[in-house]
Design an enzyme around this catalytic site. Structure first.
Site, PDB file in Angstrom:
ATOM      1  N   TYR A 121       0.916  -1.262   0.061  1.00  0.00           N
ATOM      2  CA  TYR A 121      -0.030   0.093   0.072  1.00  0.00           C
ATOM      3  C   TYR A 121       0.953   1.155  -0.091  1.00  0.00           C
ATOM      4  O   TYR A 121       0.695   2.166  -0.521  1.00  0.00           O
ATOM      5  CB  TYR A 121      -1.044   0.081   1.164  1.00  0.00           C
ATOM      6  CG  TYR A 121      -2.238   0.937   1.007  1.00  0.00           C
ATOM      7  CD1 TYR A 121      -3.018   0.756   0.022  1.00  0.00           C
ATOM      8  CD2 TYR A 121      -2.437   2.034   1.774  1.00  0.00           C
ATOM      9  CE1 TYR A 121      -4.141   1.470  -0.278  1.00  0.00           C
ATOM     10  CE2 TYR A 121      -3.516   2.915   1.729  1.00  0.00           C
ATOM     11  CZ  TYR A 121      -4.270   2.547   0.705  1.00  0.00           C
ATOM     12  OH  TYR A 121      -5.467   3.424   0.447  1.00  0.00           O
TER      13      TYR A 121
ATOM     14  N   LYS B  42      -3.014   8.366   2.726  1.00  0.00           N
ATOM     15  CA  LYS B  42      -4.230   8.698   3.443  1.00  0.00           C
ATOM     16  C   LYS B  42      -3.877   9.218   5.110  1.00  0.00           C
ATOM     17  O   LYS B  42      -4.831   9.791   5.336  1.00  0.00           O
ATOM     18  CB  LYS B  42      -4.505   6.778   3.385  1.00  0.00           C
ATOM     19  CG  LYS B  42      -4.982   6.336   2.341  1.00  0.00           C
ATOM     20  CD  LYS B  42      -6.225   7.203   1.676  1.00  0.00           C
ATOM     21  CE  LYS B  42      -6.830   6.488   0.442  1.00  0.00           C
ATOM     22  NZ  LYS B  42      -7.928   7.365  -0.462  1.00  0.00           N
TER      23      LYS B  42
END
Ligand code: NAD
Length: 252
Positions: free
Chosen positions: A152, A159
């Site tokens: 990720y 994020k």
């Protein structure tokens, strides 16, 4: 059909196709009487967005200030006021989701942060001028901001910046009656998700280990978004809520 969002103009940014999380949100909002305005990134995504049917659609590449200004100008002309904004947009370069995080380039880092985090600030600033009756802004985040999910990578960093931006925006916009929150969604098979290495493993793990023993669906997110977008959540702002079958509570 309900009326939770009757007469509410909701701008939804990030519908690519019928698998998009944003599309699940649109479907639920329509059932509650919302007027939906959809944006698509470029000509390449236009067909997918138009195929989904009779909504107002506008082009907007969120990395362009000019596009964002044009969008809000057009919406002001046509609607005057908006009550909700759904920011469901993220992007990182493919290689930055395939290599180890340590190899993220300077360009890749800024690109991911620009498109996936700064963009919320840019659109919220324009949206506030159209939210003269108060409003609700929501964005989509992922638990990769809190814990390491190998693959990720830079998106997890983006994020984290997005979630911090939610809190600062909530502070700035609260006095105007505008609430800002994030939904931290469990993994869902979408075009963007396909770019994450070993995404299938993440789905399998959630199915086995989450308290609900299943992955979440577009419909789960659509229904939850009604709470954020409507008056049901009138006292909620600056929050990141996990809609992930409870996976985030697990230690092992
Ligand atoms: N799918 C998941 O497992 C998952 C989990 C948690 C959070 N999210 C988040 O949900 C959001 C929506 O993703 P999705 O999974 O529905 O995938 P998706 O591919 O359907 O949607 C991503 C959208 O971002 C848009 N986009 C990318 N760059 C853009 C740009 N420069 N300008 C305008 N639009 C741009 C794409 O056109 C697309 O519509 C993203 O923020 C994603 O990080 C996804």
């Amino acid at each position: 059909m309900g009326s939770l969002l009757a007469n509410k103009n909701i701008l939804v940014m990030g519908v690519r196709n019928k698998w998009s999380i944003a599309w699940g949100i649109v479907e639920s909002a329509l059932k509650e009487g919302a007027n939906i305005i959809i944006t698509y990134q470029s000509e390449r995504e236009k067909k997918g967005a138009l195929e989904l049917g009779g909504h107002s659609t506008f082009q907007c590449d969120i990395s362009s200030d000019q596009d964002i200004d044009n969008l809000f100008h057009a919406i002001k002309e046509k609607y005057g006021v908006i009550h909700g904004l759904v920011h469901s947009i993220a992007h990182a370069n493919t290689e930055d989701l395939q290599n180890d995080f340590i190899y993220t380039s300077r360009e890749g880092f800024s690109h991911a942060l620009d498109v996936s985090a700064y963009s919320l600030v840019a659109v919220s600033r324009r949206a506030k001028d159209l939210m003269s009756e108060g409003g609700s802004i929501i964005t989509l985040t992922y638990m990769g901001s809190e814990k390491v999910f190998p693959g990720y990578n830079v998106m997890g960093v983006a994020k984290a910046a997005l979630e911090a931006s939610v809190r600062y925006l909530a502070h700035d916009l609260g006095p105007l009656g505008i609430r800002v929150n994030a939904i931290s969604a469990g993994p869902i098979k979408t075009l963007s998700a396909k770019g994450v290495k070993d995404f299938g493993n993440i789905l399998d793990t959630v199915e086995v280990k989450s308290p609900l023993r299943r992955n979440i669906t577009q419909d789960d997110l659509g229904k939850s978004s009604l709470y954020f977008l409507s008056d049901l959540s009138s006292g909620l702002t600056g929050e990141v809520i996990h809609i992930d079958s409870g996976f985030h509570i697990m230690g092992i």
